[in-house]
Design an enzyme around this catalytic site. Structure first.
Site, PDB file in Angstrom:
ATOM      1  N   LYS A  76      25.278  -3.702  -0.664  1.00 24.20           N
ATOM      2  CA  LYS A  76      26.760  -3.704  -0.709  1.00 24.20           C
ATOM      3  C   LYS A  76      27.341  -2.966   0.479  1.00 24.20           C
ATOM      4  O   LYS A  76      28.554  -2.740   0.541  1.00 24.20           O
ATOM      5  CB  LYS A  76      27.228  -3.015  -2.003  1.00 24.20           C
ATOM      6  CG  LYS A  76      26.714  -3.631  -3.274  1.00 24.20           C
ATOM      7  CD  LYS A  76      27.194  -2.787  -4.463  1.00 24.20           C
ATOM      8  CE  LYS A  76      26.299  -2.955  -5.650  1.00 24.20           C
ATOM      9  NZ  LYS A  76      26.459  -1.849  -6.612  1.00 24.20           N
ATOM     10  N   ARG A 136       0.802  -1.228   0.000  1.00 20.67           N
ATOM     11  CA  ARG A 136       0.000   0.000   0.000  1.00 20.67           C
ATOM     12  C   ARG A 136       0.830   1.271   0.000  1.00 20.67           C
ATOM     13  O   ARG A 136       0.575   2.194  -0.782  1.00 20.67           O
ATOM     14  CB  ARG A 136      -0.915   0.058   1.229  1.00 20.67           C
ATOM     15  CG  ARG A 136      -2.235  -0.619   1.067  1.00 20.67           C
ATOM     16  CD  ARG A 136      -2.631  -1.226   2.372  1.00 20.67           C
ATOM     17  NE  ARG A 136      -1.666  -2.229   2.727  1.00 20.67           N
ATOM     18  CZ  ARG A 136      -1.716  -3.501   2.271  1.00 20.67           C
ATOM     19  NH1 ARG A 136      -2.724  -3.872   1.544  1.00 20.67           N
ATOM     20  NH2 ARG A 136      -0.778  -4.373   2.568  1.00 20.67           N
ATOM     21  N   THR A 137       1.786   1.366   0.908  1.00 13.84           N
ATOM     22  CA  THR A 137       2.462   2.651   1.091  1.00 13.84           C
ATOM     23  C   THR A 137       3.255   3.011  -0.162  1.00 13.84           C
ATOM     24  O   THR A 137       3.132   4.118  -0.699  1.00 13.84           O
ATOM     25  CB  THR A 137       3.378   2.602   2.337  1.00 13.84           C
ATOM     26  OG1 THR A 137       2.617   2.077   3.416  1.00 13.84           O
ATOM     27  CG2 THR A 137       3.889   3.975   2.684  1.00 13.84           C
ATOM     28  N   ARG A 175      11.136   3.912   3.550  1.00  9.74           N
ATOM     29  CA  ARG A 175      10.779   2.971   4.631  1.00  9.74           C
ATOM     30  C   ARG A 175      12.040   2.212   4.997  1.00  9.74           C
ATOM     31  O   ARG A 175      12.790   1.778   4.102  1.00  9.74           O
ATOM     32  CB  ARG A 175       9.690   2.005   4.172  1.00  9.74           C
ATOM     33  CG  ARG A 175       9.488   0.853   5.150  1.00  9.74           C
ATOM     34  CD  ARG A 175       8.297   0.011   4.810  1.00  9.74           C
ATOM     35  NE  ARG A 175       7.048   0.728   5.042  1.00  9.74           N
ATOM     36  CZ  ARG A 175       5.842   0.172   4.944  1.00  9.74           C
ATOM     37  NH1 ARG A 175       5.728  -1.100   4.610  1.00  9.74           N
ATOM     38  NH2 ARG A 175       4.755   0.865   5.168  1.00  9.74           N
ATOM     39  N   HIS A 214       4.738   5.800  11.599  1.00 11.28           N
ATOM     40  CA  HIS A 214       4.279   5.648  10.211  1.00 11.28           C
ATOM     41  C   HIS A 214       3.327   6.820   9.953  1.00 11.28           C
ATOM     42  O   HIS A 214       2.111   6.654   9.872  1.00 11.28           O
ATOM     43  CB  HIS A 214       3.566   4.300  10.065  1.00 11.28           C
ATOM     44  CG  HIS A 214       3.322   3.853   8.653  1.00 11.28           C
ATOM     45  ND1 HIS A 214       3.425   4.697   7.565  1.00 11.28           N
ATOM     46  CD2 HIS A 214       2.956   2.639   8.153  1.00 11.28           C
ATOM     47  CE1 HIS A 214       3.137   4.014   6.460  1.00 11.28           C
ATOM     48  NE2 HIS A 214       2.861   2.767   6.791  1.00 11.28           N
TER      49      HIS A 214
HETATM   50  N1   CP Z   1      -0.348  -0.011   5.791  1.00 12.15           N
HETATM   51  C1   CP Z   1       0.871  -0.308   5.274  1.00 12.15           C
HETATM   52  O1   CP Z   1       1.889   0.295   5.661  1.00 12.15           O
HETATM   53  O2   CP Z   1       0.851  -1.284   4.324  1.00 12.15           O
HETATM   54  P1   CP Z   1       2.136  -1.750   3.498  1.00 12.15           P
HETATM   55  O3   CP Z   1       3.078  -2.388   4.477  1.00 12.15           O
HETATM   56  O4   CP Z   1       1.601  -2.695   2.454  1.00 12.15           O
HETATM   57  O5   CP Z   1       2.745  -0.521   2.905  1.00 12.15           O
END
Ligand code: CP
Length: 308
Positions: free
Chosen positions: A80, A51-52, A101, A129
């Site tokens: 590396k 999603r993100t 991320r 998040h």
């Molecule tokens: N909600 C969320 O962070 O989903 P993903 O891990 O799929 O990005």
């Protein structure tokens, strides 16, 4: 230059503005289709995501911009041994804004020190998040019509669930929120959330062990997955993973206008039979993630539809 690392980096007024822009994007998408023409978003995902990452990329495309990046540490020079600092310095040569991320808590804070473009934290370990929080706030606002006077139950892995930590922090700034924490003892919210967020601000919260005992009270039920990737011990994960499974039986005592949220991915904690219930908001929530990220990208790049 602004970054978004922690949900508290945004004031309530700024969040309200982003929610208004997202609502306007939903109502008038054509107005926004060239707002980021010739701009590039880099998505640097050192950890898996559906999603993100994809909603960030779809958001930039729907704003008329372009995207580049990587979807795992293994497909970048991190494999590396390249540092976050050098990665950010390099990607800043190619992109106008970066969403990253990383499994290590605090990695986006390091990135900011070396960045010449805005950095968005797309999830750091079990910490924060913030764009999921914006997604959750937009969803609650669109479903309930308000962000105050709500009883919110957080259920599942409240220890490792970064979406829970970020949303709690954000909701403490709204009026008359009743917080109910539903988890096994081993997966309670971390001490720093209890002390630095609830106790420091004089905000009461309840901890319970079953969802049934609080279901009739809830306006919002925020379900979460047990975070297998954060456990040190597989046996503990197996023992705890199915502690809570929301099904239609458990919803018989729920309010008719309950909103069920889940940041997803779901593993086993919500029966698929619940998906057809109008109270299930989690796929609308996933869609809202694209719109709020469009609003955020515009804000951090300092562009608006009015300039077109
Ligand atoms: N909600 C969320 O962070 O989903 P993903 O891990 O799929 O990005």
């Amino acid at each position: 230059m602004r970054h978004l690392i922690d949900p508290m980096d945004l004031s309530v007024q700024e969040i309200d503005h982003l929610l208004e822009v997202a609502d306007d994007i939903i109502a008038n998408p054509v107005k926004y289709r060239d707002v980021c023409k010739y701009k590039k978003l880099a998505t640097l995902f050192f950890e898996p995501s559906t999603r993100t990452r994809l909603s960030f990329e779809a958001a930039m495309m729907e704003l008329g911009g372009n995207v580049l990046g990587f979807s795992s540490a293994n497909s970048s020079s991190a494999a590396k041994g390249e540092s976050v600092a050098d990665t950010i310095r390099t990607v800043g040569c190619y992109a106008d804004i970066i969403a990253m991320r990383h499994p290590k808590e605090g990695a986006p804070t390091v990135a900011v020190q070396y960045a010449n473009v805005p950095i968005i934290n797309a999830g750091d370990g079990g910490h924060n998040h913030p764009t999921q929080t914006l997604t959750d706030l937009l969803t609650i606002h669109r479903e309930k019509g308000r962000l105050n006077n709500l009883t919110v139950g957080f259920c599942g892995d409240l220890k490792f669930g970064r979406t829970v930590h970020s949303l709690i922090k954000a909701l403490t700034r709204y009026e008359n929120i009743t917080f109910i924490m539903i988890s096994p003892e081993e997966l309670e919210i971390p001490e720093y959330i209890k002390k630095d967020v609830f106790e420091k601000n004089g905000i009461p919260f309840r901890q319970v062990r079953t969802m049934e005992e609080v279901m009739p009270e809830l306006d919002v039920l925020y379900m979460t997955r047990v975070q297998r990737e954060r456990f040190f011990n597989e046996a503990d994960y197996i023992r705890l993973k199915d502690t809570y499974i929301l099904d239609m039986d458990k919803l018989t005592t729920a309010k008719k206008d309950l909103s069920i949220l889940h940041p997803l991915p779901r593993v086993n904690e919500i029966s698929v039979k619940v998906d057809d219930d109008p109270r299930a908001c989690y796929f609308r929530q996933a869609l809202n993630g694209k719109y709020i990220r469009m609003a955020l990208i515009m804000e951090l790049l300092g562009v608006s539809a009015d300039e077109n």
